[in-house]
Design a protein around this motif. Structure first.
Motif, short mmCIF file in Angstrom:
data_model
loop_
_atom_site.label_atom_id
_atom_site.label_comp_id
_atom_site.label_asym_id
_atom_site.label_seq_id
_atom_site.Cartn_x
_atom_site.Cartn_y
_atom_site.Cartn_z
N ARG A 1 0.89 -1.40 0.45
CA ARG A 1 -0.33 -0.02 -0.01
C ARG A 1 0.44 1.40 0.31
O ARG A 1 0.94 2.06 -0.54
CB ARG A 1 -0.83 0.08 1.00
N VAL A 2 1.50 1.25 0.58
CA VAL A 2 2.66 1.95 0.56
C VAL A 2 3.89 2.67 -0.62
O VAL A 2 3.73 3.62 -0.72
CB VAL A 2 3.97 2.00 2.22
N ILE A 3 4.21 1.73 -0.82
CA ILE A 3 4.44 1.86 -2.59
C ILE A 3 4.09 1.94 -3.51
O ILE A 3 3.90 2.93 -4.08
CB ILE A 3 5.25 0.36 -2.45
N ALA A 4 2.74 1.67 -3.61
CA ALA A 4 1.49 1.65 -4.50
C ALA A 4 1.27 3.41 -4.35
O ALA A 4 0.86 3.89 -5.51
CB ALA A 4 0.29 1.21 -4.54
N VAL A 5 1.27 3.80 -2.92
CA VAL A 5 0.09 5.49 -2.61
C VAL A 5 1.60 6.47 -3.16
O VAL A 5 1.67 7.34 -3.86
CB VAL A 5 -0.27 5.72 -1.63
N ASN A 6 3.40 5.82 -2.99
CA ASN A 6 4.06 6.57 -2.72
C ASN A 6 4.80 6.82 -4.01
O ASN A 6 5.49 7.58 -4.62
CB ASN A 6 4.82 6.58 -1.80
N LEU A 7 4.95 5.50 -4.87
CA LEU A 7 5.33 5.15 -6.04
C LEU A 7 4.70 4.86 -6.89
O LEU A 7 4.87 5.30 -8.10
CB LEU A 7 6.83 4.27 -5.07
N ASP A 8 4.28 3.93 -6.70
CA ASP A 8 3.38 3.50 -7.97
C ASP A 8 2.84 4.37 -8.59
O ASP A 8 2.27 5.02 -10.02
CB ASP A 8 2.14 2.26 -8.03
N ALA A 9 2.38 5.68 -7.73
CA ALA A 9 0.82 6.14 -8.29
C ALA A 9 1.26 7.27 -9.27
O ALA A 9 1.15 8.08 -9.85
CB ALA A 9 0.42 7.21 -7.33
N VAL A 10 3.14 7.59 -8.72
CA VAL A 10 4.30 8.86 -9.37
C VAL A 10 4.08 8.72 -11.10
O VAL A 10 3.84 9.25 -11.94
CB VAL A 10 5.19 9.37 -8.47
N PHE A 11 4.50 6.99 -11.25
CA PHE A 11 4.81 6.45 -12.53
C PHE A 11 3.35 6.90 -13.14
O PHE A 11 3.46 6.77 -14.08
CB PHE A 11 4.76 4.93 -12.51
#
Ligand code: NAD
Length: 262
Positions: free
Chosen positions: A105-115
């Motif tokens: 969830r943390v990777i999704a909101v902070n990193l995946d979302a940027v991509f």
């Protein structure tokens, strides 16, 4: 009026740093799409700003929703010039205690979302002949904090992904930069800190400037990076942290000597 005639999307624009950024871009003549989960705050801000502002309720981990947001923004305002991938969330947890779901969830909101945000918007920028992207990373992407494993990993990823964007899209006339705030007084950060007696004082003493930043101070740097004033800057990760990451972490002898001489 650096943003007159420019169209911007700000994710996480309803609160904190994103909110200050929306206000700054709008005050300097820009049209702004506020993209956030928080409907009450986001639509309230859009209504307050009036013309040249709109709100879209979105979860930034949803790639289809981001593609629809980009199209809606282009249809409404005539194109997209600026993208601020700013939505984010914190999470405390040492490695043995962190569930894979929390990590993801943390990777999704902070990193995946940027991509996902960049993937949705870059074709619109190319159609416009260029643009600028500013990603909100963190001082916590430049060095490690005790116990913030997933957040630190995600924010470090944002910084290097920003460099990839910068080199891949320089020839499309698209610039990409990251900002790396230290502690900032926002609803994400301050209530949690102040819930622990004495923690705010201790934390402020870790910052050479001896204080937390205001959201407007972070927004000012993001706005600079998005503006033509920064036309020569791409692929940078700029600390806006009161000197936090300039410090090795070793003891403050000046403070120690002053205490001894009292
Ligand atoms: N406050 C700090 O000390 C600090 C320091 C360094 C970096 N940052 C980063 O700055 C950015 C903004 O944080 P802030 O402190 O202004 O926090 P904030 O909580 O005030 O604002 C974050 C906004 O993002 C929105 N959001 C969260 N998850 C979302 C999702 N999945 N989809 C859409 N919107 C979502 C929230 O609704 C909120 O409006 C974050 O990326 C954060 O990691 C903050």
């Amino acid at each position: 009026m650096r943003f007159a005639g420019k169209v911007a999307i700000v994710t996480g624009g309803a609160s904190g740093i994103g909110r200050a950024l929306v206000q700054r871009l709008h005050a300097e003549g820009g049209s702004v799409m506020i993209a956030d989960l928080d409907e009450a705050q986001g639509s309230g801000l859009a209504a307050e700003l009036g013309e040249r502002a709109a709100f879209c309720r979105i979860d930034v981990t949803d790639g289809d929703a981001l593609a629809a947001l980009a199209q809606e923004t282009a249809d409404r305002f005539g194109g997209i010039d600026l993208l601020f991938n700013n939505a984010g969330m914190g999470c405390y947890g040492l490695t043995p205690d962190l569930s894979l779901d929390d990590w993801r969830r943390v990777i999704a909101v902070n990193l995946d979302a940027v991509f996902l945000g960049c993937r949705a918007v870059i074709p619109h920028m190319v159609a416009r002949g260029g643009g600028a992207i500013v990603n909100t990373a963190s001082a916590s992407g430049l060095a490690a904090d005790y116990g913030f494993t997933a957040y630190n990993a995600a924010k470090a990823g944002v910084i290097n992904y920003t460099r990839c964007l910068a080199i891949d899209h320089a020839r499309d006339n698209i610039r990409a930069n990251a900002i790396c705030p230290g502690p900032v007084d926002t609803p994400l950060f301050t209530p949690g800190v102040e819930a622990m007696p004495g923690l705010r004082d201790e934390w402020e003493r870790c910052v050479p400037a001896q204080r937390f930043a205001r959201p407007e101070e972070i927004a000012a740097v993001a706005a600079f990076l998005a503006s033509d004033d920064a036309s020569g800057v791409t692929g940078a990760a700029i600390p806006v942290d009161g000197g936090l990451t300039a410090h090795t972490g070793q003891p403050d002898l000046r403070a120690r000597m002053a205490a001894h001489s009292e």
